[in-house]
Write a protein that holds these residues in place. Structure first.
Motif, PDB file in Angstrom:
ATOM      1  N   MET B   1     -29.651  24.307  78.546  1.00  0.00           N
ATOM      2  CA  MET B   1     -29.568  24.566  77.105  1.00  0.00           C
ATOM      3  C   MET B   1     -28.346  23.854  76.515  1.00  0.00           C
ATOM      4  O   MET B   1     -27.248  23.951  77.046  1.00  0.00           O
ATOM      5  CB  MET B   1     -29.471  26.102  76.911  1.00  0.00           C
ATOM      6  N   ALA B   2     -28.579  23.127  75.457  1.00  0.00           N
ATOM      7  CA  ALA B   2     -27.472  22.371  74.846  1.00  0.00           C
ATOM      8  C   ALA B   2     -26.441  23.318  74.255  1.00  0.00           C
ATOM      9  O   ALA B   2     -26.747  24.470  73.952  1.00  0.00           O
ATOM     10  CB  ALA B   2     -28.011  21.455  73.755  1.00  0.00           C
ATOM     11  N   LYS B   3     -25.244  22.829  74.107  1.00  0.00           N
ATOM     12  CA  LYS B   3     -24.184  23.612  73.488  1.00  0.00           C
ATOM     13  C   LYS B   3     -24.608  23.968  72.061  1.00  0.00           C
ATOM     14  O   LYS B   3     -25.150  23.133  71.330  1.00  0.00           O
ATOM     15  CB  LYS B   3     -22.910  22.763  73.442  1.00  0.00           C
ATOM     16  N   ILE B   4     -24.401  25.226  71.711  1.00  0.00           N
ATOM     17  CA  ILE B   4     -24.737  25.666  70.351  1.00  0.00           C
ATOM     18  C   ILE B   4     -23.607  25.247  69.400  1.00  0.00           C
ATOM     19  O   ILE B   4     -22.438  25.475  69.690  1.00  0.00           O
ATOM     20  CB  ILE B   4     -24.874  27.212  70.307  1.00  0.00           C
ATOM     21  N   ILE B   5     -23.993  24.597  68.323  1.00  0.00           N
ATOM     22  CA  ILE B   5     -22.974  24.210  67.341  1.00  0.00           C
ATOM     23  C   ILE B   5     -22.691  25.406  66.442  1.00  0.00           C
ATOM     24  O   ILE B   5     -23.462  25.732  65.536  1.00  0.00           O
ATOM     25  CB  ILE B   5     -23.422  22.974  66.543  1.00  0.00           C
ATOM     26  N   ASP B   6     -21.607  26.079  66.757  1.00  0.00           N
ATOM     27  CA  ASP B   6     -21.262  27.290  66.001  1.00  0.00           C
ATOM     28  C   ASP B   6     -20.334  26.939  64.833  1.00  0.00           C
ATOM     29  O   ASP B   6     -20.003  25.772  64.621  1.00  0.00           O
ATOM     30  CB  ASP B   6     -20.628  28.332  66.925  1.00  0.00           C
ATOM     31  N   ASP B   7     -19.911  27.948  64.111  1.00  0.00           N
ATOM     32  CA  ASP B   7     -19.054  27.737  62.935  1.00  0.00           C
ATOM     33  C   ASP B   7     -17.758  27.027  63.283  1.00  0.00           C
ATOM     34  O   ASP B   7     -17.302  26.146  62.565  1.00  0.00           O
ATOM     35  CB  ASP B   7     -18.716  29.082  62.282  1.00  0.00           C
ATOM     36  N   GLU B  27     -25.239  23.431  56.454  1.00  0.00           N
ATOM     37  CA  GLU B  27     -26.303  23.946  57.322  1.00  0.00           C
ATOM     38  C   GLU B  27     -27.195  22.808  57.801  1.00  0.00           C
ATOM     39  O   GLU B  27     -27.582  22.762  58.971  1.00  0.00           O
ATOM     40  CB  GLU B  27     -27.129  25.006  56.587  1.00  0.00           C
ATOM     41  N   ALA B  28     -27.508  21.881  56.890  1.00  0.00           N
ATOM     42  CA  ALA B  28     -28.376  20.750  57.236  1.00  0.00           C
ATOM     43  C   ALA B  28     -27.699  19.887  58.300  1.00  0.00           C
ATOM     44  O   ALA B  28     -28.323  19.482  59.284  1.00  0.00           O
ATOM     45  CB  ALA B  28     -28.689  19.918  56.003  1.00  0.00           C
ATOM     46  N   ALA B  29     -26.417  19.632  58.130  1.00  0.00           N
ATOM     47  CA  ALA B  29     -25.680  18.808  59.095  1.00  0.00           C
ATOM     48  C   ALA B  29     -25.646  19.499  60.457  1.00  0.00           C
ATOM     49  O   ALA B  29     -25.814  18.863  61.492  1.00  0.00           O
ATOM     50  CB  ALA B  29     -24.267  18.554  58.589  1.00  0.00           C
ATOM     51  N   ARG B  30     -25.447  20.813  60.409  1.00  0.00           N
ATOM     52  CA  ARG B  30     -25.403  21.572  61.664  1.00  0.00           C
ATOM     53  C   ARG B  30     -26.734  21.438  62.401  1.00  0.00           C
ATOM     54  O   ARG B  30     -26.774  21.178  63.609  1.00  0.00           O
ATOM     55  CB  ARG B  30     -25.099  23.049  61.380  1.00  0.00           C
ATOM     56  N   ALA B  31     -27.837  21.610  61.675  1.00  0.00           N
ATOM     57  CA  ALA B  31     -29.171  21.542  62.286  1.00  0.00           C
ATOM     58  C   ALA B  31     -29.417  20.146  62.875  1.00  0.00           C
ATOM     59  O   ALA B  31     -29.935  20.008  63.987  1.00  0.00           O
ATOM     60  CB  ALA B  31     -30.236  21.876  61.245  1.00  0.00           C
ATOM     61  N   GLU B  32     -28.994  19.122  62.163  1.00  0.00           N
ATOM     62  CA  GLU B  32     -29.199  17.747  62.664  1.00  0.00           C
ATOM     63  C   GLU B  32     -28.386  17.483  63.919  1.00  0.00           C
ATOM     64  O   GLU B  32     -28.875  16.892  64.883  1.00  0.00           O
ATOM     65  CB  GLU B  32     -28.824  16.730  61.580  1.00  0.00           C
ATOM     66  N   MET B  33     -27.181  17.959  63.905  1.00  0.00           N
ATOM     67  CA  MET B  33     -26.333  17.751  65.089  1.00  0.00           C
ATOM     68  C   MET B  33     -26.903  18.502  66.281  1.00  0.00           C
ATOM     69  O   MET B  33     -26.881  18.001  67.409  1.00  0.00           O
ATOM     70  CB  MET B  33     -24.903  18.195  64.790  1.00  0.00           C
ATOM     71  N   GLN B  34     -27.434  19.683  66.015  1.00  0.00           N
ATOM     72  CA  GLN B  34     -28.037  20.465  67.092  1.00  0.00           C
ATOM     73  C   GLN B  34     -29.219  19.701  67.695  1.00  0.00           C
ATOM     74  O   GLN B  34     -29.366  19.623  68.911  1.00  0.00           O
ATOM     75  CB  GLN B  34     -28.499  21.823  66.550  1.00  0.00           C
TER      76      GLN B  34
END
Ligand SMILES: [Zn+2]
Lengths: 480, 97
Positions: B1-7, B27-34
């Protein structure tokens, strides 16, 4: 109060004396109009391709070998990522994983004796641009002339324990780089810069404290002050039971104190990775051997040779080798004059006196060795008196004057003309009948008076011996 | 499982990249990075035991230039691209320190 020990390591940046920048063919000349020495590579334009300057590797190897380092025969460049307007690519090209040199040492000397300071590593990197604050518009202005100027960063182990050791270490590095021709190492112009890592620990405890890094140190004096102030600051914190925080601090020379840089200025996460634009550098055994074979004589060897071969004293040899430039001038002059001891005396005396009097730097002295050599010979040949030679030398020092022409034009040569001497003698005797009769009456003291009068008439252009001789002759004649 | 991009990771990435992302943008950037991390995670399925890390693909080395000045003063051409200049320099927002 407890006893504390100061533990210091240095990161020294040295600007290399190449003609061009590390990755492009722009000039490195200091002090050009803003942005006149820039191109797409050093201004960080997208798509520009850096190509390594061979001379940078040569200089780094020379420095590393002189400091007894191991060489990474496969070395590489890495990108150090950070955003700041002085850095147009948004990364600085540096070396993290495979620096060109590592694990060396240099020996320093302080009042406590000799000591080895270990070198952790030396790496090649590029300098950043210059930012100035514009008061009028409250903005910053960027000049990229310095961007891409080649540097080596020399990282020491935390082996220093006092400001005195730090200064001695820097002096040694500076001298070594100047002798190698690798850098002129001018602190004021920024071609040598030192960041100081310092921590304190209770003496004998063996437990090292948290260290801080001090930046913006522009002179040896600032370095000494900053070390003392930071040591006191850390001890004060510890005495109050407060922790020292690991941080970068900026020295303010006017306030004589430092302040912590904001965390935004001090983002430690540089996300280094190998620079794909720059192929690795493979340093062959032959290359290293060639550098070893062509290393110039360094200060210690020179000092020894001056004593052994030229017969100079330990003190003179030490002083004359302090500046590589002055040592080269001295050697050339000694060779031309064929008189090393007299040449050494001139350098120890007049050359150093004028440097001090004008408040200039030894590196800026630029008279031709052949002119001083000629002057030394003229004194030996009794063509000019030692006192007048000093006056002539001031003109050589200032304007690189030809001593022979100068002496001729200003009539400073020793008078070889017996008739002239006679004429002046008769004039002086005729003008001073009183002292003359005293002299003839056997008053020895008056003899000096007449010598002085004649030297004054001749403006020092006669040899005192010749004047004395002529005068004695005259007395004998009159006594008969 | 990939690292979760948290706050916290988002905060750090924005700080390092000098980005100020708020609300939906963030939020959009976070989702893309994930998504990127999950994609790259596929590499972990490969057996890289005994494989040397590769930094350069062309195998060339010792590409040098000689220490000769080949660039003259190109100030005007260089500054031409800048959004704003003053006295032959790039005009940028005030920096700290
Ligand atoms: Zn350039």
């Amino acid at each position: 109060m407890k006893q504390y020990e100061t533990v210091i390591g240095l990161e020294v940046h040295i600007e290399l004396a190449t003609k061009t920048k590390i990755f492009c063919g722009c000039s490195t000349e200091f002090g050009g109009e803003p942005n006149t020495h820039t191109c797409p590579v050093c201004a960080g334009m997208p798509g520009a391709l850096p190509v390594l300057n061979r001379q940078v590797v040569e200089f780094a190897l020379k420095a590393g070998i002189a400091a007894n380092c191991q060489i990474n025969q496969l070395c590489r460049f890495d990108r150090k990522n950070y955003f700041y307007p002085d850095n147009p690519q948004n990364y600085q090209i540096s070396q993290l994983y495979l620096p060109v040199c590592h694990d060396g040492w240099i020996e320093i000397e302080t009042s406590a004796g000799k000591k080895k300071i270990r070198i952790h590593e030396m790496h090649m990197e590029e300098d950043a641009g210059k930012l100035i604050h514009d008061e009028w518009e409250d903005c910053s202005l960027v000049d990229y002339n310095r961007s891409g100027v080649p540097l080596i960063e020399i990282v020491s182990e935390p082996d220093m324990r006092s400001a005195e050791e730090v200064i001695s270490y820097l002096d040694k590095l500076r001298c070594m780089m100047q002798y190698l021709g690798v850098s002129d190492c001018k602190l004021q112009e920024g071609s040598m810069r030192a960041d100081v890592n310092l921590s304190v620990c209770e003496a004998g405890s063996g437990v090292w404290g948290t260290r801080t890094e001090m930046k913006n140190l522009n002179s040896f004096k600032a370095i000494t002050r900053a070390i003392e102030a930071e040591r006191e600051r850390q001890i004060e914190l510890l005495e109050m039971g407060k922790p020292v925080i690991q941080e970068t601090r900026r020295w303010d020379d006017n306030k004589e104190s430092s302040r912590a840089m904001r965390s935004k200025e001090d983002a430690r996460d540089y996300r280094y990775f190998p620079d794909p634009d720059l192929p690795p550098v493979h340093i062959s055994d032959e290359w290293i051997q060639r550098i070893r074979n062509t290393q110039p004589e360094l200060r210690e060897e020179k000092q020894q040779r001056y004593q052994d071969e030229l017969g100079l004293s330990d003190y003179d040899a030490r002083v004359l080798t302090e500046s590589a430039h002055l040592a080269a001038l001295f050697e050339k002059t000694a060779e031309l004059s064929q008189n090393p001891k007299k040449t050494a005396a001139w350098f120890m005396g007049e050359v150093l006196r004028l440097i001090k009097e004008y408040g200039t730097e030894p590196e800026k002295v630029c008279f031709s060795p052949k002119h001083l050599a000629r002057l030394i010979c003229m004194v030996e040949e009794k063509k000019v008196s030692p006192a007048n030679a000093k006056k002539v030398f001031e003109h050589i020092f200032d304007e690189d004057t030809d001593p022979e022409a100068f002496v001729r034009e200003h009539g400073l040569g020793i008078v070889q003309d017996a008739d002239l001497l006679q004429r002046v003698l008769q004039k002086v005797l005729a003008e001073n009948p009183g002292p003359l009769s005293e002299l003839l009456g056997g008053k020895e003291k008056v003899f000096g008076f007449f010598v002085g009068q004649m030297m004054r008439e001749l403006k020092g252009t006669a040899s005192p011996e010749a004047v004395r001789e002529a005068l004695m002759e005259e007395i004998k004649k009159n006594r008969r | 499982m990939a690292k979760i991009i948290d706050d916290e990771t988002m905060e750090n990435v924005c700080l390092l990249a000098k980005l100020s992302l708020e609300g939906e943008e963030r939020e959009a950037a976070r989702a893309e990075m994930q998504k990127m991390l999950t994609y790259v995670e596929k590499l972990d399925q490969l057996d890289t035991e005994g494989t040397e890390p590769l930094s350069h693909i062309f195998g060339s080395e010792n590409v040098f230039r000689e220490d000769e000045i080949v660039n003259g003063n190109q100030k005007d051409a260089m500054l031409f691209h800048a959004p704003r200049t003053k006295d032959g320099q790039y005009h940028v927002p005030k920096t700290i320190g």
